[in-house]
Design an enzyme around this catalytic site. Sequence first.
Site, PDB file in Angstrom:
ATOM      1  N   GLU A 145      -5.234   1.094   2.870  1.00  0.00           N
ATOM      2  CA  GLU A 145      -4.880   0.043   3.842  1.00  0.00           C
ATOM      3  C   GLU A 145      -4.959   0.539   5.277  1.00  0.00           C
ATOM      4  OE1 GLU A 145      -2.567  -2.578   6.456  1.00  0.00           O
ATOM      5  OE2 GLU A 145      -2.273  -0.469   6.086  1.00  0.00           O
ATOM      6  N   GLU A 146      -4.487   1.765   5.515  1.00  0.00           N
ATOM      7  CA  GLU A 146      -4.381   2.249   6.901  1.00  0.00           C
ATOM      8  C   GLU A 146      -5.741   2.404   7.580  1.00  0.00           C
ATOM      9  OE1 GLU A 146      -1.831   2.124   8.613  1.00  0.00           O
ATOM     10  OE2 GLU A 146      -0.083   2.392   7.333  1.00  0.00           O
ATOM     11  N   HIS A 202       0.805  -1.232   0.000  1.00  0.00           N
ATOM     12  CA  HIS A 202       0.000   0.000   0.000  1.00  0.00           C
ATOM     13  C   HIS A 202       0.840   1.286   0.000  1.00  0.00           C
ATOM     14  CE1 HIS A 202       0.254   0.886   4.455  1.00  0.00           C
ATOM     15  NE2 HIS A 202       0.397  -0.410   4.548  1.00  0.00           N
ATOM     16  N   ASP A 253       4.099  -6.204   3.384  1.00  0.00           N
ATOM     17  CA  ASP A 253       3.951  -5.105   4.332  1.00  0.00           C
ATOM     18  C   ASP A 253       4.998  -5.269   5.431  1.00  0.00           C
ATOM     19  OD1 ASP A 253       2.949  -2.844   5.602  1.00  0.00           O
ATOM     20  OD2 ASP A 253       0.852  -3.446   5.345  1.00  0.00           O
ATOM     21  N   ASP A 268       6.286   2.152   6.194  1.00  0.00           N
ATOM     22  CA  ASP A 268       5.027   1.412   6.121  1.00  0.00           C
ATOM     23  C   ASP A 268       4.111   2.202   5.198  1.00  0.00           C
ATOM     24  OD1 ASP A 268       2.657   0.081   6.519  1.00  0.00           O
ATOM     25  OD2 ASP A 268       2.386   0.748   8.582  1.00  0.00           O
ATOM     26  N   HIS A 325       4.796   2.979  12.729  1.00  0.00           N
ATOM     27  CA  HIS A 325       3.807   4.052  12.968  1.00  0.00           C
ATOM     28  C   HIS A 325       4.384   5.114  13.909  1.00  0.00           C
ATOM     29  CE1 HIS A 325      -0.199   2.242  11.353  1.00  0.00           C
ATOM     30  NE2 HIS A 325       0.822   2.037  10.544  1.00  0.00           N
TER      31      HIS A 325
HETATM   32 ZN   LIG Z   1       1.268  -1.226   6.351  1.00  0.00          ZN
END
Ligand SMILES: [Zn+2]
Length: 347
Positions: A223-224, A72, A244, A189, A324
């Site tokens: 995706e998030e 993603h 991922d 990410d 994150h």
């Molecule tokens: Zn991810």
Amino acid sequence: MLPKIDTTEMIEFLTRLLNTPSPTGFTEQAIDLCEDALQGIPGIHLQRTRKGALVATLPGVTDGPWRALTAHVDTLGAMVKEIKSNGRLKMTKLGGYPWNTVEGEGVRVYTASGETVRGSILLTKASVHVHGQDVGKTERNDDTMEVRLDARTESAEETRDLGIEVGDFVVFDPRVEVTDGFVRSRHLDDKACVACMIQAVKTLSEVGLTPKVSTVLHVSNYEEVGHGAAAGIPAEVSELISVDMAAVGNGQASDEFHATLCVKDSGGPYHYRLNQKMRRLAEDYEIPHKIDIYPYYGSDGEAFWRAGGDVAVSLIGPGVDASHNYERTHSEALEATTLWCLAFLLD
Ligand SMILES: [Zn+2]
């Protein structure tokens, strides 16, 4: 033997992608960049879904049961929730993260007319000389965090005069830095994996090889928020690899120098038979890898399962430290992930 990867080219593309803003809901520019990178690969068919994802289809040696890889481009970010009476901005989060991970970060607010306004994310009571110990003790939440704009405004009206409105996207500075193989940036990410997936396909075409069976690259854009790959995986696909990042931290097997096969996360176990195949590929081709379980994690492969997708799903990716948050990985993990994608394409 797998073909050799051009790591410098991969990290150059990754840097470009990291510097392209793409919070969930605002991903068109990043999808364009991926499309440009894939254009020119012989036989490739490029298509956008209505939802805005990129679907690239590569013909295989046989048409066989199709395979797919998904990664993603959408990232964490924020949106303007409210323009406050002091001219500063209240935000709502896009994706899941605690506010302290972006405190002090530089941002760009994208107005509806396409202009950008610089600013930074701060606590509402930020000055230590004014608020003393409160600065450390205040709980970080939607009400205590704000955007201070680098523009002359002290009222909601003056901020609106800058073209800013509720719903504008707030993009965090990615702060990309490459040092001795380490790649440090927000949003590794999952842009790291998009770069690996694209580099795998480019490597194949450069050495004149074709995937064993017809294969789809799906570049996901939601995706998030949990439903990225829910749409866009063609019905012909029987094996789906979600590419991922791997979660690195206390008690985890993953690290920044290996790719990881995740056998279970918050959504439960992945597909046993496909996992066995991915392990065999890693062993046969001597790909530096780990096997791990992620405690707080969901993937786009699971999004497709939840949407009713009838495919085998596995999850692989490079170890990313401080996910994150201000993330970091190493080129060795990126190379391992790319090789694993290549093995999956060829074997
Ligand atoms: Zn991810």
